[in-house]
Design a protein around this motif. Structure first.
Motif, mmCIF file in Angstrom:
data_model
loop_
_atom_site.group_PDB
_atom_site.id
_atom_site.type_symbol
_atom_site.label_atom_id
_atom_site.label_comp_id
_atom_site.label_asym_id
_atom_site.label_seq_id
_atom_site.Cartn_x
_atom_site.Cartn_y
_atom_site.Cartn_z
ATOM 1 N N GLY A 261 0.882 -1.013 -0.114
ATOM 2 C CA GLY A 261 0.209 -0.237 -0.206
ATOM 3 C C GLY A 261 0.762 1.561 -0.221
ATOM 4 N N GLY A 262 1.535 1.218 0.539
ATOM 5 C CA GLY A 262 2.400 2.687 0.881
ATOM 6 C C GLY A 262 4.056 2.855 0.080
ATOM 7 N N THR A 263 4.377 1.591 -0.724
ATOM 8 C CA THR A 263 5.874 1.035 -1.025
ATOM 9 C C THR A 263 6.022 1.548 -2.565
ATOM 10 O OG1 THR A 263 5.421 -0.732 0.669
ATOM 11 C CG2 THR A 263 7.620 -0.614 -1.464
ATOM 12 N N PRO A 264 6.687 2.337 -3.032
ATOM 13 C CA PRO A 264 6.547 3.259 -4.815
ATOM 14 C C PRO A 264 7.134 1.930 -5.201
ATOM 15 C CG PRO A 264 8.014 3.950 -3.324
ATOM 16 C CD PRO A 264 7.469 3.168 -2.475
ATOM 17 N N PRO A 265 6.966 1.442 -6.447
ATOM 18 C CA PRO A 265 7.785 0.814 -7.346
ATOM 19 C C PRO A 265 8.949 0.611 -7.673
ATOM 20 C CG PRO A 265 5.994 1.682 -9.052
ATOM 21 C CD PRO A 265 5.979 3.002 -7.361
ATOM 22 N N ALA A 266 9.318 1.694 -7.728
ATOM 23 C CA ALA A 266 11.147 1.938 -7.850
ATOM 24 C C ALA A 266 11.756 0.182 -6.869
ATOM 25 C CB ALA A 266 11.579 2.536 -7.645
ATOM 26 N N GLU A 267 10.834 0.481 -5.806
ATOM 27 C CA GLU A 267 11.562 -0.373 -4.118
ATOM 28 C C GLU A 267 10.753 -2.024 -4.378
ATOM 29 O OE1 GLU A 267 10.388 1.089 -0.861
ATOM 30 O OE2 GLU A 267 11.262 3.488 -1.032
ATOM 31 N N LEU A 268 9.682 -2.175 -5.005
ATOM 32 C CA LEU A 268 9.098 -3.005 -5.576
ATOM 33 C C LEU A 268 10.190 -4.064 -6.398
ATOM 34 C CD1 LEU A 268 5.374 -2.748 -5.123
ATOM 35 C CD2 LEU A 268 7.041 -3.466 -3.513
ATOM 36 N N TYR A 269 10.970 -3.610 -7.745
ATOM 37 C CA TYR A 269 11.371 -3.839 -8.795
ATOM 38 C C TYR A 269 12.357 -3.790 -7.970
ATOM 39 C CZ TYR A 269 7.968 -3.175 -12.814
ATOM 40 O OH TYR A 269 6.734 -3.039 -12.716
ATOM 41 N N LEU A 270 13.125 -3.311 -7.341
ATOM 42 C CA LEU A 270 14.553 -3.342 -6.778
ATOM 43 C C LEU A 270 13.972 -4.904 -6.072
ATOM 44 C CD1 LEU A 270 16.350 -1.088 -4.820
ATOM 45 C CD2 LEU A 270 16.296 -3.425 -3.698
ATOM 46 N N ALA A 271 13.102 -5.044 -5.112
ATOM 47 C CA ALA A 271 13.670 -6.374 -4.402
ATOM 48 C C ALA A 271 12.847 -7.360 -5.063
ATOM 49 C CB ALA A 271 11.959 -5.820 -3.623
ATOM 50 N N MET A 300 0.226 0.403 4.498
ATOM 51 C CA MET A 300 1.487 0.027 5.246
ATOM 52 C C MET A 300 2.152 0.135 4.308
ATOM 53 S SD MET A 300 1.847 -4.119 6.736
ATOM 54 C CE MET A 300 0.915 -3.390 7.760
ATOM 55 N N GLN A 301 3.993 0.687 4.575
ATOM 56 C CA GLN A 301 4.940 0.839 4.084
ATOM 57 C C GLN A 301 5.650 -0.663 3.919
ATOM 58 O OE1 GLN A 301 7.509 3.713 4.350
ATOM 59 N NE2 GLN A 301 9.260 3.626 2.935
ATOM 60 N N GLY A 302 5.083 -1.792 3.125
ATOM 61 C CA GLY A 302 6.243 -2.749 2.874
ATOM 62 C C GLY A 302 5.540 -3.303 1.818
ATOM 63 N N LEU A 303 6.307 -5.162 2.273
ATOM 64 C CA LEU A 303 5.905 -5.769 0.768
ATOM 65 C C LEU A 303 6.102 -7.656 1.411
ATOM 66 C CD1 LEU A 303 8.823 -7.287 0.280
ATOM 67 C CD2 LEU A 303 9.473 -4.927 -0.812
#
Length: 330
Positions: A261-271, A300-303
């Motif tokens: 919910g609170g995590t930007p796409p750039a961080e998701l692709y990095l993960a 929530m800032q998370g993945l």
């Protein structure tokens, strides 16, 4: 607390109304707005139905449409839909081939879906698939088993495609039960959830902390750990997932990195990049990928990371055309 809402009491209903109006070419409200269903139902197929509390959007309403769900029921924020809502979805979508209910493994969801089945069973042929892909609940001894989290999307997509192709109810039930043993998820959060009704977060973290093994209702995880670099976090999640799923040599898999919910796409692709490297080093062939914010916990800032071991036939079901608000490919 600042949120784009009028009142906490009306937030879920107003949000769902906005969703239906935004996607009215292929979804409509059911009777008395008890569910959201496909505008054009396909006669002669098993109806696939799911649902849960608001706050997880785009799941489940975002997956209503061709090739996925026929209907979804939405409760209040983090609150299960009522038996009346579920019965309405069954009544509106059953074309004579029965209904398959996809239910996340939470006490409230299980109880209300079971009550609906008892009340509707005399008029409809109904089967249930319980989604229980989360690792951490099973490890902390809460007693109710694994929760249904991001792996719910995978099961809804595959069973929706199979139903669209004419698979009968009992075969869908067997497919769903078999999938549940080959899908595992684990999540991490950098903050708790801001719940509209309480106007406070479900748990607080210090600047140098993270919560590992969280759920999608703001539940704290199994451990609070020092915050560290992304690669180390992803390695820990992946190592736990791989250690909890029965691996076979040359396994083919879907790798799904989901924002909460609170995590930007750039961080998701990095993960995702780190998770894929981890899996490939262990001989796991990543045949399909999904990265994005699909199964949320409000702000929530998370993945979470989901690994699904799939057969060639199941990969074909994943590829089958889908037209929904949140997933769409031909």
């Amino acid at each position: 607390m600042k949120k784009f809402m009028n009142t906490a009491e009306t937030m879920a209903a107003e949000s769902v109304e906005g969703f239906v109006r935004a996607h009215e070419s292929f979804v409509v409200f059911g009777a008395d707005r008890k569910c959201v269903r496909r505008r054009q139902l396909q006669p002669g197929k098993v109806a696939v139905i799911s649902g849960g509390g608001a706050g997880h959007e785009p799941m489940h309403i975002g997956f209503v449409g061709q090739g996925m769900l026929d209907a979804a029921c939405v409760g209040h924020v983090f609150t299960s839909p009522t038996p009346s809502q579920i019965i309405s979805a069954i009544e509106e979508t059953d074309s004579g081939q029965g209904c398959l209910l996809i239910v996340k493994n939470y006490d409230g969801d299980i109880m209300n879906f079971e009550m609906a089945i008892e009340m509707a069973a005399g008029r409809h042929d109904i089967e249930t698939v319980i989604v229980a892909d989360d690792i951490e609940t099973a490890r902390v001894g809460e007693g109710r088993g694994r929760r249904g989290v991001a792996g719910t999307l995978v099961i809804e997509k595959l069973l929706g495609a199979a139903a669209e192709q004419g698979m009968p109810l009992q075969a869908l039930k067997r497919l769903g039960d078999g999938l549940s043993t080959r899908i595992r998820s684990m999540g991490v959060a950098l903050n708790g959830v801001t719940v509209p009704h309480t106007q406070r977060t479900t748990f607080a973290l210090g600047a140098g902390e993270m919560e590992v093994g969280i759920g999608i209702h703001g539940e704290p995880g199994h451990s609070r750990q020092p915050f560290t670099a992304s690669d180390a976090i992803v390695h820990q999640l992946c190592e736990t997932i791989v250690g909890d799923i029965a691996m076979k040599p040359g396994a083919k898999a879907l790798l799904f990195v989901n924002g909460l919910g609170g995590t930007p796409p750039a961080e998701l692709y990095l993960a995702y990049n780190a998770a894929r490297r981890f899996m490939e080093k262990r001989g796991i062939e990543i045949e399909r990928s999904l990265v994005g914010t699909y199964v949320t916990s409000l702000d929530m800032q998370g993945l979470s990371i989901t690994l699904a071991l799939l057969t060639t036939e199941e990969l074909q079901l994943w590829d089958f055309p889908v037209i929904t608000a949140a997933l769409r490919w031909s």
